[in-house]
Write a protein that holds these residues in place. Structure first.
Motif, mmCIF file in Angstrom:
data_model
loop_
_atom_site.group_PDB
_atom_site.id
_atom_site.type_symbol
_atom_site.label_atom_id
_atom_site.label_comp_id
_atom_site.label_asym_id
_atom_site.label_seq_id
_atom_site.Cartn_x
_atom_site.Cartn_y
_atom_site.Cartn_z
ATOM 1 N N ARG A 299 0.569 7.496 1.282
ATOM 2 C CA ARG A 299 -0.515 8.482 1.237
ATOM 3 C C ARG A 299 -1.848 7.811 1.610
ATOM 4 N NH1 ARG A 299 -2.718 13.292 2.109
ATOM 5 N NH2 ARG A 299 -4.342 13.847 0.600
ATOM 6 N N TYR A 300 -2.063 6.621 1.102
ATOM 7 C CA TYR A 300 -3.306 5.914 1.393
ATOM 8 C C TYR A 300 -3.387 5.520 2.871
ATOM 9 C CZ TYR A 300 -6.832 2.216 1.374
ATOM 10 O OH TYR A 300 -7.930 1.440 1.649
ATOM 11 N N ILE B 85 -4.405 8.442 4.808
ATOM 12 C CA ILE B 85 -5.825 8.742 4.621
ATOM 13 C C ILE B 85 -6.675 7.848 5.527
ATOM 14 C CG2 ILE B 85 -7.739 8.482 2.979
ATOM 15 C CD1 ILE B 85 -6.212 11.048 2.538
ATOM 16 N N SER C 280 -11.868 -1.060 -1.501
ATOM 17 C CA SER C 280 -12.857 -1.556 -2.456
ATOM 18 C C SER C 280 -13.539 -2.791 -1.876
ATOM 19 C CB SER C 280 -12.172 -1.912 -3.786
ATOM 20 O OG SER C 280 -13.088 -2.464 -4.705
ATOM 21 N N HIS D 58 0.836 -1.204 0.000
ATOM 22 C CA HIS D 58 0.000 0.000 0.000
ATOM 23 C C HIS D 58 0.868 1.250 0.000
ATOM 24 C CE1 HIS D 58 -3.774 -2.120 0.542
ATOM 25 N NE2 HIS D 58 -3.196 -2.863 1.467
ATOM 26 N N ASP D 59 0.310 2.336 -0.525
ATOM 27 C CA ASP D 59 1.010 3.622 -0.564
ATOM 28 C C ASP D 59 0.929 4.324 0.791
ATOM 29 O OD1 ASP D 59 1.581 3.333 -3.281
ATOM 30 O OD2 ASP D 59 -0.305 4.297 -3.871
ATOM 31 N N SER E 220 -12.584 9.525 -3.029
ATOM 32 C CA SER E 220 -11.588 9.272 -4.070
ATOM 33 C C SER E 220 -10.646 8.130 -3.695
ATOM 34 C CB SER E 220 -10.785 10.543 -4.357
ATOM 35 O OG SER E 220 -10.008 10.914 -3.232
ATOM 36 N N TYR E 221 -10.629 7.769 -2.413
ATOM 37 C CA TYR E 221 -9.832 6.634 -1.945
ATOM 38 C C TYR E 221 -10.699 5.416 -1.606
ATOM 39 C CZ TYR E 221 -5.809 9.758 -1.587
ATOM 40 O OH TYR E 221 -4.780 10.634 -1.865
ATOM 41 N N GLY F 270 -3.728 1.836 -3.397
ATOM 42 C CA GLY F 270 -4.084 3.163 -2.903
ATOM 43 C C GLY F 270 -5.564 3.400 -2.813
ATOM 44 N N LYS F 271 -6.350 2.324 -2.660
ATOM 45 C CA LYS F 271 -7.804 2.511 -2.628
ATOM 46 C C LYS F 271 -8.500 1.323 -1.969
ATOM 47 C CE LYS F 271 -11.629 4.014 -5.562
ATOM 48 N NZ LYS F 271 -12.041 4.421 -6.939
ATOM 49 N N GLY G 157 -12.282 11.353 1.005
ATOM 50 C CA GLY G 157 -12.422 9.929 1.290
ATOM 51 C C GLY G 157 -12.942 9.139 0.112
#
Length: 397
Positions: free
Chosen positions: A73-74, A77, A149, A70-71, A93-94, A146-147, A91
């Motif tokens: 930045r993520y 977040i 789901s 994972h990144d 967008s992630y 980075g997200k 949020g």
């Protein structure tokens, strides 16, 4: 001397679990409900199939470990969301704060603990403290670098595979029998020749995430290490298991892994409310049995297993996951009635009548009129998906 020898005793299997894994909770009405862990553990204990000495608590994965898949930045977040510091616009967008993955308190720590449970399982197996290890709290296969789901914030299997590679130099076979395609894990290793991902799932024509076609076969050096078996809606046990048995044998011979990591979603069952497959408890007897045999035949017994989907938490998941653990731990496979005390404890809370036996009732559903057509389509799909292996073998012979 005797004490040291006892300390070095290798357990056949360990069960990763602690009550704080239940903190991964979106809401009271969300379909992803960790109550299924409580129900499964209680069923196993009522069967005297889960001795306390085989239960190992889950730890929290470190940021450094999460960064394997994972990144930064993520991760930041997710931490902000945990503390109520994330705006809905950012949020979304992630993938966080959506209907599928709503924000909840301590989201980061709860998610990192599920990852840590799988890493604990990895260390037990790879350090020789157990041949097999099970973390039912894991299996969050839709999470991306980075997200978030599909109910999945961090992807414990992706982190665990990277961890297996970095710490142990292992060649990994990932097997996913969740009804939903294991997209997050597949894309993470799509160009990696040392990780083979296999997913048997309901076709994406009808079901989230819509991926997992047979032509998704890997990229670059990883071409030929991604295998997808998108089965038709209404597929029953026989066709499902024929694909699983045939595919796994051929893929094991082709890839020759050091270790198996299997994702064991229990949502291919007829009663699951989110899918359209017609599996029964028979597939949940056979899937772990075959994985167990293959692990001993090809990997010196190294087998790590995680949970996954499963949304009929009362009638399906506890039985399916109990059968998985009993196979891993060489506990005699049960038949006949479930423990009376378990049924008495949970029936008052269950919104549906519990199934009272290990096997499903006969005539659970009406016969499928298109059965032969579905089986034939699945067979053709399997042959196409395994074409790379069979074509390669033919050229070499």
């Amino acid at each position: 001397m005797a004490k040291n020898a006892a300390n070095k005793r290798i357990e056949h299997a360990v069960f990763i679990y602690s009550e704080d894994q239940l903190g991964y909770k979106f809401s009271e009405t969300h379909p992803f409900n960790q109550k299924r862990l409580v129900l499964t553990v209680d069923l196993l204990r009522k069967m005297n199939a889960l001795p306390e000495n085989l239960v190992v608590p889950a730890r929290v994965a470190t940021d450094e470990e999460l960064l394997l898949a994972h990144d930064q930045r993520y991760i930041d977040i997710v931490k902000k969301a945990s503390n109520g510091e994330l705006s809905p616009e950012v949020g979304e967008s992630y993938g966080i704060g959506t209907e599928d993955t709503p924000i909840f308190e301590n989201m980061h720590e709860a998610s990192a603990r599920l990852v840590g449970g799988t890493l604990t399982a990895v260390d037990y197996v790879m350090e020789g403290k157990a041949q097999h290890a099970l973390n039912l709290g894991g299996g969050l296969h839709h999470g991306f670098r980075g997200k978030a789901s599909g109910f999945c914030i961090y992807n414990d299997s992706s982190v665990a595979i990277k961890y297996l590679q970095k710490k142990y130099g292992a060649r990994v076979l990932y097997i996913d029998t969740d009804a939903h395609h294991g997209d997050g894990v597949q894309w993470c290793f799509y160009d990696d020749p040392d990780v083979c991902t296999v997913s048997i799932h309901e076709t994406g024509r009808y079901l989230f995430p819509g991926t997992g076609n047979i032509n998704e076969r890997g990229n670059g050096q990883g071409y030929g290490t991604s295998f997808n078996f998108p089965i038709d809606a209404f597929t029953e046990d026989e066709s499902f298991l024929e694909i699983y048995r045939t595919a796994m044998k051929e893929i094991m011979e082709h890839f020759k892994p050091d270790v198996i990591l299997s994702q064991n979603g229990a949502d291919a069952h007829y009663l699951d409310p989110l899918t359209h497959l017609y599996g029964t408890m028979d597939i949940y007897r056979e899937i772990p049995k075959i994985a167990h045999e293959l692990a001993h035949e090809y990997c010196g017994g190294k087998w790590i297993a995680v949970g996954g989907g499963g949304y009929d938490i009362w009638r399906v998941v506890p039985r399916a996951w109990s059968l998985l653990w009993m196979e891993m731990s060489d506990f005699a496979q049960p038949t006949g009635p479930l423990p009376g005390q378990w049924l008495e404890n949970w029936q008052p809370e269950s919104p549906v009548p519990l199934i009272k036996t290990w096997d499903d009732p006969k005539n659970m559903y009406e016969p499928i009129p298109r059965k032969e057509e579905i089986n034939e389509k699945n067979q053709q799909m399997m042959d196409k998906s395994l074409y790379i292996i069979r074509h390669t073998q033919k050229n070499l012979s």
